[in-house]
Design a protein around this motif. Structure first.
Motif, PDB file in Angstrom:
ATOM      1  N   PHE A 156      25.971  42.191 -42.389  1.00 24.23           N
ATOM      2  CA  PHE A 156      25.042  42.374 -41.274  1.00 24.23           C
ATOM      3  C   PHE A 156      25.605  41.824 -39.967  1.00 24.23           C
ATOM      4  O   PHE A 156      25.183  42.234 -38.879  1.00 24.23           O
ATOM      5  CB  PHE A 156      23.721  41.671 -41.572  1.00 24.23           C
ATOM      6  N   ALA A 157      26.524  40.869 -40.058  1.00 30.10           N
ATOM      7  CA  ALA A 157      27.103  40.287 -38.845  1.00 30.10           C
ATOM      8  C   ALA A 157      28.110  41.221 -38.189  1.00 30.10           C
ATOM      9  O   ALA A 157      28.339  41.148 -36.985  1.00 30.10           O
ATOM     10  CB  ALA A 157      27.782  38.953 -39.173  1.00 30.10           C
ATOM     11  N   PHE A 158      28.704  42.115 -38.977  1.00 32.41           N
ATOM     12  CA  PHE A 158      29.760  42.982 -38.456  1.00 32.41           C
ATOM     13  C   PHE A 158      29.283  44.413 -38.226  1.00 32.41           C
ATOM     14  O   PHE A 158      29.653  45.034 -37.221  1.00 32.41           O
ATOM     15  CB  PHE A 158      30.948  42.992 -39.422  1.00 32.41           C
ATOM     16  N   GLY A 159      28.474  44.942 -39.124  1.00 32.27           N
ATOM     17  CA  GLY A 159      28.049  46.330 -39.015  1.00 32.27           C
ATOM     18  C   GLY A 159      27.336  46.688 -37.726  1.00 32.27           C
ATOM     19  O   GLY A 159      27.733  47.633 -37.020  1.00 32.27           O
ATOM     20  N   PRO A 160      26.278  45.940 -37.364  1.00 30.33           N
ATOM     21  CA  PRO A 160      25.505  46.314 -36.176  1.00 30.33           C
ATOM     22  C   PRO A 160      26.308  46.359 -34.887  1.00 30.33           C
ATOM     23  O   PRO A 160      26.027  47.170 -34.007  1.00 30.33           O
ATOM     24  CB  PRO A 160      24.432  45.220 -36.109  1.00 30.33           C
ATOM     25  N   SER A 161      27.324  45.504 -34.744  1.00 24.02           N
ATOM     26  CA  SER A 161      28.108  45.483 -33.504  1.00 24.02           C
ATOM     27  C   SER A 161      28.896  46.776 -33.316  1.00 24.02           C
ATOM     28  O   SER A 161      29.269  47.119 -32.182  1.00 24.02           O
ATOM     29  CB  SER A 161      29.060  44.285 -33.502  1.00 24.02           C
ATOM     30  N   ILE A 162      29.154  47.491 -34.393  1.00 24.22           N
ATOM     31  CA  ILE A 162      29.841  48.778 -34.306  1.00 24.22           C
ATOM     32  C   ILE A 162      28.844  49.931 -34.318  1.00 24.22           C
ATOM     33  O   ILE A 162      28.989  50.906 -33.570  1.00 24.22           O
ATOM     34  CB  ILE A 162      30.834  48.941 -35.480  1.00 24.22           C
ATOM     35  N   ILE A 163      27.815  49.809 -35.150  1.00 23.70           N
ATOM     36  CA  ILE A 163      26.841  50.896 -35.305  1.00 23.70           C
ATOM     37  C   ILE A 163      26.089  51.157 -34.005  1.00 23.70           C
ATOM     38  O   ILE A 163      25.882  52.319 -33.612  1.00 23.70           O
ATOM     39  CB  ILE A 163      25.860  50.566 -36.440  1.00 23.70           C
ATOM     40  N   ALA A 164      25.662  50.097 -33.313  1.00 23.10           N
ATOM     41  CA  ALA A 164      24.852  50.268 -32.099  1.00 23.10           C
ATOM     42  C   ALA A 164      25.576  51.063 -31.015  1.00 23.10           C
ATOM     43  O   ALA A 164      25.033  52.057 -30.509  1.00 23.10           O
ATOM     44  CB  ALA A 164      24.395  48.909 -31.582  1.00 23.10           C
ATOM     45  N   ALA A 482      23.487  38.448 -30.462  1.00 25.10           N
ATOM     46  CA  ALA A 482      24.051  37.100 -30.605  1.00 25.10           C
ATOM     47  C   ALA A 482      23.327  36.338 -31.709  1.00 25.10           C
ATOM     48  O   ALA A 482      23.948  35.664 -32.538  1.00 25.10           O
ATOM     49  CB  ALA A 482      23.954  36.354 -29.282  1.00 25.10           C
ATOM     50  N   SER A 483      22.016  36.454 -31.720  1.00 26.87           N
ATOM     51  CA  SER A 483      21.214  35.792 -32.748  1.00 26.87           C
ATOM     52  C   SER A 483      21.522  36.371 -34.131  1.00 26.87           C
ATOM     53  O   SER A 483      21.631  35.624 -35.114  1.00 26.87           O
ATOM     54  CB  SER A 483      19.724  35.943 -32.427  1.00 26.87           C
ATOM     55  N   THR A 484      21.676  37.685 -34.219  1.00 22.92           N
ATOM     56  CA  THR A 484      21.968  38.337 -35.502  1.00 22.92           C
ATOM     57  C   THR A 484      23.297  37.875 -36.069  1.00 22.92           C
ATOM     58  O   THR A 484      23.408  37.567 -37.267  1.00 22.92           O
ATOM     59  CB  THR A 484      21.971  39.862 -35.328  1.00 22.92           C
ATOM     60  N   VAL A 485      24.321  37.821 -35.221  1.00 19.58           N
ATOM     61  CA  VAL A 485      25.647  37.406 -35.691  1.00 19.58           C
ATOM     62  C   VAL A 485      25.611  35.966 -36.189  1.00 19.58           C
ATOM     63  O   VAL A 485      26.120  35.645 -37.272  1.00 19.58           O
ATOM     64  CB  VAL A 485      26.686  37.561 -34.566  1.00 19.58           C
ATOM     65  N   SER A 486      24.993  35.078 -35.418  1.00 18.59           N
ATOM     66  CA  SER A 486      24.973  33.657 -35.796  1.00 18.59           C
ATOM     67  C   SER A 486      24.192  33.442 -37.090  1.00 18.59           C
ATOM     68  O   SER A 486      24.634  32.703 -37.976  1.00 18.59           O
ATOM     69  CB  SER A 486      24.388  32.813 -34.663  1.00 18.59           C
ATOM     70  N   ARG A 487      23.034  34.092 -37.224  1.00 19.79           N
ATOM     71  CA  ARG A 487      22.228  33.869 -38.424  1.00 19.79           C
ATOM     72  C   ARG A 487      22.873  34.505 -39.659  1.00 19.79           C
ATOM     73  O   ARG A 487      22.785  33.969 -40.756  1.00 19.79           O
ATOM     74  CB  ARG A 487      20.804  34.376 -38.226  1.00 19.79           C
ATOM     75  N   SER A 488      23.533  35.646 -39.485  1.00 18.65           N
ATOM     76  CA  SER A 488      24.172  36.296 -40.621  1.00 18.65           C
ATOM     77  C   SER A 488      25.359  35.481 -41.126  1.00 18.65           C
ATOM     78  O   SER A 488      25.557  35.328 -42.340  1.00 18.65           O
ATOM     79  CB  SER A 488      24.623  37.709 -40.238  1.00 18.65           C
ATOM     80  N   LEU A 489      26.159  34.951 -40.211  1.00 17.88           N
ATOM     81  CA  LEU A 489      27.295  34.126 -40.618  1.00 17.88           C
ATOM     82  C   LEU A 489      26.819  32.871 -41.342  1.00 17.88           C
ATOM     83  O   LEU A 489      27.369  32.498 -42.387  1.00 17.88           O
ATOM     84  CB  LEU A 489      28.136  33.745 -39.390  1.00 17.88           C
ATOM     85  N   CYS A 490      25.797  32.223 -40.796  1.00 19.75           N
ATOM     86  CA  CYS A 490      25.280  31.003 -41.423  1.00 19.75           C
ATOM     87  C   CYS A 490      24.672  31.305 -42.795  1.00 19.75           C
ATOM     88  O   CYS A 490      24.906  30.578 -43.766  1.00 19.75           O
ATOM     89  CB  CYS A 490      24.234  30.353 -40.520  1.00 19.75           C
ATOM     90  N   ALA A 491      23.896  32.383 -42.877  1.00 16.59           N
ATOM     91  CA  ALA A 491      23.230  32.724 -44.140  1.00 16.59           C
ATOM     92  C   ALA A 491      24.228  33.129 -45.211  1.00 16.59           C
ATOM     93  O   ALA A 491      23.959  32.993 -46.405  1.00 16.59           O
ATOM     94  CB  ALA A 491      22.224  33.850 -43.917  1.00 16.59           C
ATOM     95  N   ALA A 492      25.396  33.632 -44.800  1.00 19.99           N
ATOM     96  CA  ALA A 492      26.408  34.030 -45.781  1.00 19.99           C
ATOM     97  C   ALA A 492      27.240  32.846 -46.260  1.00 19.99           C
ATOM     98  O   ALA A 492      27.653  32.810 -47.421  1.00 19.99           O
ATOM     99  CB  ALA A 492      27.327  35.087 -45.174  1.00 19.99           C
ATOM    100  N   LEU A 493      27.480  31.861 -45.401  1.00 16.78           N
ATOM    101  CA  LEU A 493      28.442  30.806 -45.718  1.00 16.78           C
ATOM    102  C   LEU A 493      27.806  29.488 -46.146  1.00 16.78           C
ATOM    103  O   LEU A 493      28.296  28.838 -47.079  1.00 16.78           O
ATOM    104  CB  LEU A 493      29.355  30.572 -44.509  1.00 16.78           C
ATOM    105  N   VAL A 494      26.741  29.070 -45.475  1.00 22.02           N
ATOM    106  CA  VAL A 494      26.149  27.766 -45.787  1.00 22.02           C
ATOM    107  C   VAL A 494      25.635  27.672 -47.222  1.00 22.02           C
ATOM    108  O   VAL A 494      25.825  26.641 -47.885  1.00 22.02           O
ATOM    109  CB  VAL A 494      25.035  27.425 -44.773  1.00 22.02           C
ATOM    110  N   PRO A 495      24.974  28.700 -47.778  1.00 25.78           N
ATOM    111  CA  PRO A 495      24.472  28.581 -49.156  1.00 25.78           C
ATOM    112  C   PRO A 495      25.553  28.366 -50.212  1.00 25.78           C
ATOM    113  O   PRO A 495      25.228  28.044 -51.362  1.00 25.78           O
ATOM    114  CB  PRO A 495      23.757  29.925 -49.393  1.00 25.78           C
TER     115      PRO A 495
END
Length: 543
Positions: A156-164, A482-495
Motif C-alpha cells: 500500500f505504501a508503493f502502489g498508490p504513488s504510481i496508481i494515482a 504522505a500519511s498513507t506512506v508513513s502508516r503503511s511502512l510502520c504497519a508493515a515493519l513494526v509488528p
C-alpha cells in the motif's frame, strides 16, 4: 466542441467544491477534475501572464477564503468563450457521468465498493492460518510469521504513488481493470507458493495492486454522485477498508480448518474474479477530464482543427505529474509540522491494528486454548469496535463541523474533538486488553478491550485524515499520500518485533508499553485544537 451553454445552466464551482472533488479523486487541486482546478503550475511550465486561465493558488497551511472567482477556479470566461475549448454539450449531455441513469450509477458504486471490500479483506484473512503456513514452509521464525501478514500493507505504501498519477493520464477504468487483474494473478500465485520467499513476494505484490480500489474509489463516487447524495455512497464505500480486515480472519479461521490455508487465497481470487468480470461488463470510464480529452481527440480528427482542447485538460507534463505525486508528499511529511505530527500519530495507531492482527491467533491459542476455526472469532471485538467508531465519527464529527460551518466560524481544528476522544480511549483499551489476557480472564474481557482499541483507532484515523484535507486544501491529496506512506511502512515493519516484545515482557506489560506510547501522543489533538491556527499561520511549505 460543446454547444453554447444557456445562461444559468452552469455555475462556476467554489474553491471548496474543487478541493473536495480533488481530494476524493486522490490528486491535488491543481490537477483538473470534473469541476475544474485551482492551478498552481510552475513558471517553467506555464507563463501566467500569457495564460490568464491558470493563476497560482495559495500556499498550504495559510488561511484563505473559501470561494474564488471564475478565473481563479481555472475555468474562467476567457476559456469559456474560446471556440476551441471542448466541454459538455449542455447540461443534459449523456456523456457526462453525472447524467447516467440511477441504475448505472449505483451499479458502478456497488462494484467499486465490493472491490474495495475484497482487497482489504485479503490483507488479514489468512492470519488464523499463519501457523499452518509456517509448518508447510518449515519455518519457526516469529518475525516471518508477523511479516507474512503485514507485508501486504507494505504494498500500500508503493502502489498508490504510481496508481494515482497513472489514473490522471489514462483514466480510472484502465487502472481498475489492470490492477484488479494483477491482484487476482498474484493472489493465485500466493495460493500455489512453494516456499516462504515466493509467498512473501506475492503477498507484497497483492498489496501493491490491491490498493487500486481504495485509491480510485472516492474519485469514482465523486464522478457519479451529486454532493447531496454522496454521503450515503461514501459511507458504503468506506466500510470496505474498515470492516474488511476485521471480517477476513473470522472467515479465514473456519476456512483454514475446512480446506487449508491456501483456500483463503483461492476464495479471495474466485470472488474477486467474479467481481472483475462484472466490472469488465458493466463499468465505464467516469473521469470527466479523460472523457472530454477523448471527445476533443475525436473532434480534432473529424474537423481537422488541431487547436481544439478539452476544457479540463491538464497543463502538467507526465514528468511533472509524477514529480508532484511522489515528491510533494515527502516534502510535506518532512517539512510541515502539522503533516508530520498527524501522520506519525495515524501511523502509530494503524501499526497497533497490525500488531493485534499478527498476534491475536497466538495470544488466544496460548491463553485461551482456542483452536481451529474458533480462533478467527478473536478478531470480532476489534471489528465491532471499528464499525462503531466509524458510525460515531460520521455522526458527531459531521455534526460538530456542520454547526460551525452554519455559524461561519469553522476552522480545521473543529475536526479534532472527536480525535481527542479516541486518543484518550486508546491507552485504556490496551491496558484492559493486555492485563485481561495476561491473567486469562474471561475471553469477553480482552474482546471488550480490543473493541476499545478498534473504536479508538477509527476515531483517530478518520478525523486525522479529514483534518489534513481541511488544512492543506489545494494539496490535500499530497498530505494524505504522505500519511498513507508513513502508516503503511510502520504497519508493515513494526509488528515484526511484536512476538519478541510479548515473549520478553508478557502480554500485560507488552500491551501496557503500547498503551504508554499511545498516552505519550494523546496531547497531539489537544495541542492542535489550541495552537493549530498559529502553526498554520506560520507554516510555509514550498511545493
Amino acid at each position: 466542441m460543446g454547444k453554447p451553454e444557456a445562461p444559468g445552466l452552469y455555475r462556476h464551482p467554489t474553491r471548496s467544491e474543487i478541493i473536495e472533488q480533488a481530494a476524493l479523486e486522490g490528486h491535488d487541486a491543481d490537477i483538473p477534475s470534473n469541476v475544474g482546478s485551482l492551478h498552481q503550475v510552475p513558471s517553467h511550465t506555464i507563463d501566467a501572464q500569457l495564460d490568464p486561465c491558470h493563476p497560482s493558488a495559495p500556499d498550504p497551511e495559510k488561511g484563505v477564503a473559501e470561494s474564488l472567482s471564475s478565473n481563479e477556479a481555472g475555468i474562467g470566461n476567457e476559456c469559456e468563450d474560446d471556440p476551441n475549448v471542448v466541454f459538455w454539450d449542455g447540461i443534459d449531455d449523456p456523456e457526462n457521468p453525472m447524467n447516467w441513469s440511477a441504475l448505472k450509477k449505483w451499479g458502478t458504486v456497488s462494484i467499486v465498493s465490493l472491490l474495495t471490500f475484497l482487497t482489504p479483506l485479503a490483507s488479514s484473512m489468512f492470519a488464523p492460518g499463519v501457523p499452518e503456513v509456517m509448518k508447510d514452509f518449515h519455518s519457526t521464525s516469529n518475525m516471518l510469521s508477523s511479516f507474512m501478514v503485514s507485508v501486504y500493507v507494505l504494498g500500500f505504501a508503493f502502489g498508490p504513488s504510481i496508481i494515482a498519477p497513472l489514473s490522471e493520464m489514462y483514466g480510472r477504468l484502465p487502472l481498475y481493470h489492470s490492477c484488479v487483474a494483477f491482484f487476482i494473478v498474484f493472489t493465485v500465485a500466493a495460493a500455489v507458493s512453494t516456499n516462504m520467499t515466493m509467498f512473501i513476494v506475492f503477498r507484497f505484490l497483492m498489496g501493491t495492486f490491491g490498493g487500486a480500489p481504495q485509491v480510485l474509489g472516492g474519485g469514482t463516487i465523486a464522478d457519479l454522485i451529486s454532493r447531496e447524495q454522496r454521503g450515503t455512497a461514501m459511507s458504503v464505500w468506506m466500510m470496505g477498508p474498515t470492516i474488511g480486515p476485521c471480517v477476513g480472519p473470522i472467515i479465514g479461521g473456519f476456512l483454514t480448518v475446512a480446506k487449508g490455508w491456501r483456500w483463503n487465497f483461492w476464495f479471495v481470487a474466485i470472488v474477486t474474479a467474479a467481481s472483475f468480470l462484472m466490472a469488465l461488463l458493466l463499468m465505464k470510464e467516469t473521469s470527466a477530464p479523460i472523457i472530454l480529452e477523448r471527445k476533443a481527440h475525436r473532434l480534432r480528427t473529424t474537423t481537422g482543427n488541431p487547436k481544439l482542447r478539452s476544457k479540463l485538460a491538464s497543463d502538467l507534463s507526465t514528468k511533472d505529474l509524477f514529480r508532484f505525486s511522489i515528491v510533494r508528499p515527502m516534502k510535506m511529511l518532512f517539512r510541515s509540522p502539522i503533516c508530520a505530527a498527524i501522520s506519525v500519530y495515524i501511523a502509530i495507531s494503524y501499526t497497533y491494528l497490525y500488531i493485534l492482527f499478527t498476534t491475536f491467533t497466538s495470544v488466544y491459542k496460548t491463553q485461551y486454548h482456542w483452536h481451529g476455526g474458533i480462533v478467527g472469532l478473536s478478531f470480532l471485538g476489534i471489528g465491532i469496535g471499528s464499525l462503531l467508531g466509524q458510525f460515531v465519527f460520521t455522526h458527531f464529527g459531521n455534526r460538530i463541523a456542520s454547526r460551525h460551518l452554519e455559524a461561519g466560524t469553522f476552522v480545521p481544528e473543529h475536526r479534532l474533538p472527536v480525535m481527542a476522544a479516541g486518543a484518550v480511549m486508546l491507552p485504556i483499551g490496551f491496558f484492559l486488553y493486555g492485563w485481561s489476557v495476561q491473567y486469562a480472564l474471561h475471553f469477553m474481557v480482552p474482546m471488550v478491550g480490543s473493541g476499545f482499541v478498534g473504536f479508538s483507532l477509527l476515531m483517530i484515523f478518520m478525523p486525522g485524515t479529514t483534518y489534513l484535507v481541511d488544512v492543506f486544501t489545494v494539496h490535500a491529496a499530497s498530505a494524505m499520500a504522505a500519511s498513507t506512506v508513513s502508516r503503511s511502512l510502520c504497519a508493515a515493519l513494526v509488528p515484526l518485533s511484536s512476538e519478541k516484545m510479548y515473549a520478553a515482557m508478557g502480554y500485560g506489560w507488552g500491551n501496557s508499553l503500547l498503551g504508554f506510547v499511545a498516552l505519550l501522543f494523546t496531547p497531539i489533538p489537544f495541542l492542535f485544537m489550541k495552537f493549530g491556527d498559529r502553526i498554520r499561520a506560520s507554516g510555509n511549505v514550498k511545493l
